[in-house]
Design an enzyme around this catalytic site. Structure first.
Site, PDB file in Angstrom:
ATOM      1  N   LYS A 253       0.824  -1.208   0.000  1.00 13.66           N
ATOM      2  CA  LYS A 253       0.000   0.000   0.000  1.00 13.66           C
ATOM      3  C   LYS A 253       0.867   1.271   0.000  1.00 13.66           C
ATOM      4  O   LYS A 253       0.609   2.200  -0.750  1.00 13.66           O
ATOM      5  CB  LYS A 253      -0.888  -0.034   1.247  1.00 13.66           C
TER       6      LYS A 253
ATOM      7  N   ARG B 137     -12.798   3.800   9.366  1.00 11.40           N
ATOM      8  CA  ARG B 137     -12.714   2.427   9.876  1.00 11.40           C
ATOM      9  C   ARG B 137     -14.051   1.922  10.378  1.00 11.40           C
ATOM     10  O   ARG B 137     -14.172   0.772  10.755  1.00 11.40           O
ATOM     11  CB  ARG B 137     -11.678   2.349  11.001  1.00 11.40           C
TER      12      ARG B 137
ATOM     13  N   ARG C 297      12.488 -12.187   3.876  1.00 15.55           N
ATOM     14  CA  ARG C 297      13.352 -11.055   3.512  1.00 15.55           C
ATOM     15  C   ARG C 297      14.607 -10.982   4.376  1.00 15.55           C
ATOM     16  O   ARG C 297      14.539 -11.155   5.581  1.00 15.55           O
ATOM     17  CB  ARG C 297      12.592  -9.730   3.715  1.00 15.55           C
TER      18      ARG C 297
ATOM     19  N   ARG D 152      15.116  -7.874   9.568  1.00 19.65           N
ATOM     20  CA  ARG D 152      14.425  -6.923  10.450  1.00 19.65           C
ATOM     21  C   ARG D 152      13.672  -7.704  11.522  1.00 19.65           C
ATOM     22  O   ARG D 152      13.024  -8.699  11.223  1.00 19.65           O
ATOM     23  CB  ARG D 152      13.451  -6.067   9.643  1.00 19.65           C
TER      24      ARG D 152
ATOM     25  N   ARG E 272      -0.525  -8.392  12.641  1.00 15.27           N
ATOM     26  CA  ARG E 272      -0.919  -7.243  11.821  1.00 15.27           C
ATOM     27  C   ARG E 272      -2.083  -7.593  10.897  1.00 15.27           C
ATOM     28  O   ARG E 272      -2.966  -6.778  10.662  1.00 15.27           O
ATOM     29  CB  ARG E 272       0.266  -6.766  10.982  1.00 15.27           C
TER      30      ARG E 272
END
Ligand code: ZN
Length: 215
Positions: free
Chosen positions: A14, A88, A127, A161, A172
């Site tokens: 996004k 929301r 990643r 990370r 999330r």
């Protein structure tokens, strides 16, 4: 002038797409979190009100968020807007409709970047990057040509990370399902929702979004 809502869980791309739309089309991204921080820092009337509330440890109300978006919409009269993190709830969606109508504007599209949760977990947790030069790699998609050696600088040090782990990604996703997705039926009923495959390559996602905006 286009007004759109861009939806998608973290990792769906996004931010990348919003940044591109800002650059290529002069649209502005209205991210409520960023706007709140900016208004507080700038000491605008709404910002001062929000600051007092946050300092008391309370949640900023819909009315304040709406006022904040109104302030920013007035500044951004010539470019289109990308709403991020708002609305929301159905109540907030109605507030947004009023804010836009007061300015002779309407909401054109609600674009959702749809992801496959398991594939997203693999994409994010795979990643890693070179600790020295930052070159990006991926366990499945892009391993160094020589195992353990950076293609670019030859370093043997790599890093990940800390929040690129499965638990964080799934948390999330759950937040997205709970806090953001419930707004979709409201817009589906109005025929405004366009779904784009967020797992496709960045350029393909961009082309699909452009086709929607130009339709
Ligand atoms: Zn390197």
């Amino acid at each position: 002038m286009l007004n759109i809502i861009l939806l998608g869980p973290p990792g769906a791309g996004k931010g990348t797409q919003a940044a591109r739309l800002e650059k290529e089309r002069g649209m502005i991204q209205l991210s409520t979190g960023d706007m709140l921080r900016a208004a507080v820092a700038a000491g605008t009337p709404v910002g001062l009100k929000a600051k007092a509330i946050m300092e008391r440890g309370e949640l900023v109300s819909d009315a304040i968020v709406s006022a904040l978006i109104g302030e920013r919409l007035d500044e951004a009269t010539t470019s289109g807007a990308i709403f991020d993190g708002f609305p929301r709830t159905g109540h907030q969606a109605e507030a947004l409709e009023i804010l836009l109508a007061q300015r002779g504007r309407t909401l054109d599209h609600v674009i959702e970047l749809v992801v496959d949760e398991d594939a997203l977990v693999r994409r994010i947790t795979g990643r890693f990057s070179c600790a020295k030069c930052g070159a990006p790699y991926h366990d499945e998609l892009k391993l160094p040509k020589v195992a353990g050696t950076c293609d670019i600088c030859g370093s043997h040090d790599f890093k990940r990370r800390p929040d690129d782990n499965e638990e964080t990604v799934r948390t999330r996703m759950a937040e997205y399902r709970e806090k953001t997705q419930p707004i979709l039926p409201y817009y589906d009923a109005r025929g405004l929702v366009r779904r784009v495959d967020g797992m496709a390559p960045v350029e393909a996602v961009a082309a699909e979004i452009d086709a929607i905006l130009d339709s």
